[in-house]
Design a protein around this motif. Structure first.
Motif, PDB file in Angstrom:
ATOM      1  N   TYR A  69      -5.710  -6.612  -9.264  1.00 51.36           N
ATOM      2  CA  TYR A  69      -6.720  -6.524 -10.320  1.00 51.36           C
ATOM      3  C   TYR A  69      -6.873  -7.886 -10.971  1.00 51.36           C
ATOM      4  N   CYS A  70      -8.099  -8.284 -11.265  1.00 47.44           N
ATOM      5  CA  CYS A  70      -8.336  -9.528 -12.000  1.00 47.44           C
ATOM      6  C   CYS A  70      -7.646  -9.424 -13.362  1.00 47.44           C
ATOM      7  N   GLY A  71      -7.015 -10.515 -13.800  1.00 51.02           N
ATOM      8  CA  GLY A  71      -6.299 -10.529 -15.067  1.00 51.02           C
ATOM      9  C   GLY A  71      -7.203 -10.581 -16.287  1.00 51.02           C
ATOM     10  N   ASP A  72      -8.487 -10.839 -16.089  1.00 53.66           N
ATOM     11  CA  ASP A  72      -9.436 -10.888 -17.209  1.00 53.66           C
ATOM     12  C   ASP A  72      -9.918  -9.470 -17.500  1.00 53.66           C
ATOM     13  N   CYS A  73      -9.641  -8.992 -18.689  1.00 55.06           N
ATOM     14  CA  CYS A  73      -9.984  -7.601 -19.026  1.00 55.06           C
ATOM     15  C   CYS A  73     -11.493  -7.355 -19.002  1.00 55.06           C
ATOM     16  N   ARG A  74     -12.306  -8.403 -19.105  1.00 54.32           N
ATOM     17  CA  ARG A  74     -13.756  -8.231 -19.078  1.00 54.32           C
ATOM     18  C   ARG A  74     -14.296  -8.177 -17.658  1.00 54.32           C
ATOM     19  N   CYS A  75     -13.506  -8.615 -16.679  1.00 58.38           N
ATOM     20  CA  CYS A  75     -13.966  -8.696 -15.289  1.00 58.38           C
ATOM     21  C   CYS A  75     -13.845  -7.351 -14.580  1.00 58.38           C
ATOM     22  N   ALA A  76     -12.656  -6.786 -14.542  1.00 57.62           N
ATOM     23  CA  ALA A  76     -12.391  -5.461 -13.967  1.00 57.62           C
ATOM     24  C   ALA A  76     -12.613  -5.377 -12.461  1.00 57.62           C
ATOM     25  N   HIS A  77     -12.575  -6.502 -11.748  1.00 58.54           N
ATOM     26  CA  HIS A  77     -12.683  -6.461 -10.299  1.00 58.54           C
ATOM     27  C   HIS A  77     -11.302  -6.302  -9.680  1.00 58.54           C
ATOM     28  N   SER A  78     -11.286  -5.768  -8.462  1.00 57.40           N
ATOM     29  CA  SER A  78     -10.031  -5.620  -7.744  1.00 57.40           C
ATOM     30  C   SER A  78     -10.284  -5.820  -6.258  1.00 57.40           C
ATOM     31  N   VAL A  79      -9.186  -6.073  -5.528  1.00 60.50           N
ATOM     32  CA  VAL A  79      -9.273  -6.250  -4.088  1.00 60.50           C
ATOM     33  C   VAL A  79      -8.019  -5.667  -3.458  1.00 60.50           C
ATOM     34  N   LEU A  80      -8.164  -5.108  -2.264  1.00 58.39           N
ATOM     35  CA  LEU A  80      -7.041  -4.571  -1.515  1.00 58.39           C
ATOM     36  C   LEU A  80      -6.602  -5.606  -0.493  1.00 58.39           C
ATOM     37  N   ILE A  81      -5.296  -5.858  -0.406  1.00 61.21           N
ATOM     38  CA  ILE A  81      -4.786  -6.819   0.564  1.00 61.21           C
ATOM     39  C   ILE A  81      -3.532  -6.266   1.239  1.00 61.21           C
ATOM     40  N   ASP A  82      -3.266  -6.796   2.436  1.00 63.88           N
ATOM     41  CA  ASP A  82      -2.064  -6.437   3.165  1.00 63.88           C
ATOM     42  C   ASP A  82      -0.928  -7.325   2.678  1.00 63.88           C
ATOM     43  N   ALA A  83       0.248  -6.749   2.447  1.00 66.99           N
ATOM     44  CA  ALA A  83       1.389  -7.503   1.928  1.00 66.99           C
ATOM     45  C   ALA A  83       2.218  -8.150   3.029  1.00 66.99           C
TER      46      ALA A  83
END
Length: 113
Positions: free
Chosen positions: A60-74
């Motif tokens: 999750y983006c650390g900016d509370c106003r952004c609210a975007h997220s991305v799924l990644i392989d670990a």
């Protein structure tokens, strides 16, 4: 006249809040807990996460106003890497915010399997 009184009261309240914050920092520093109070909690390692059967992360983006997220392989990181170690390394390209909140991705169970 009431506006200047309100401004004066607001200025006093801000000054008091700053003084309280400064005093709290001094007290925490004297007790040696300032660093602990300012740090984020350590999260689990990727190895611990993989032992639970999880292999993907949601960032999750650390900016509370952004609210975007991305799924990644670990899979690109080793087992000894903590999620909290990865969080400051991510930068969201759209909003240019550095820092994130990373969590294991708990996939939904498939019905009937």
């Amino acid at each position: 006249m009431s506006t200047s009184l309100n401004d004066t009261a607001l200025d006093r309240a801000v000054a008091l809040a700053i003084a309280i914050r400064s005093r709290l920092r001094i007290l925490l520093a004297q007790k040696g807990t300032l660093g602990l109070a300012m740090q984020r909690a350590q999260k689990i390692t990727l190895g611990e996460m993989r032992e639970s059967g999880l292999t993907r992360l949601i960032v999750y983006c650390g900016d509370c106003r952004c609210a975007h997220s991305v799924l990644i392989d670990a899979g690109r990181w080793g087992d000894d890497v903590r999620l909290s170690d990865l969080e400051p390394k991510f930068t969201r390209q759209a909003c240019r915010h550095r820092g994130s909140d990373i969590r294991p991705l708990f996939e939904q169970a498939r019905m009937g399997t």
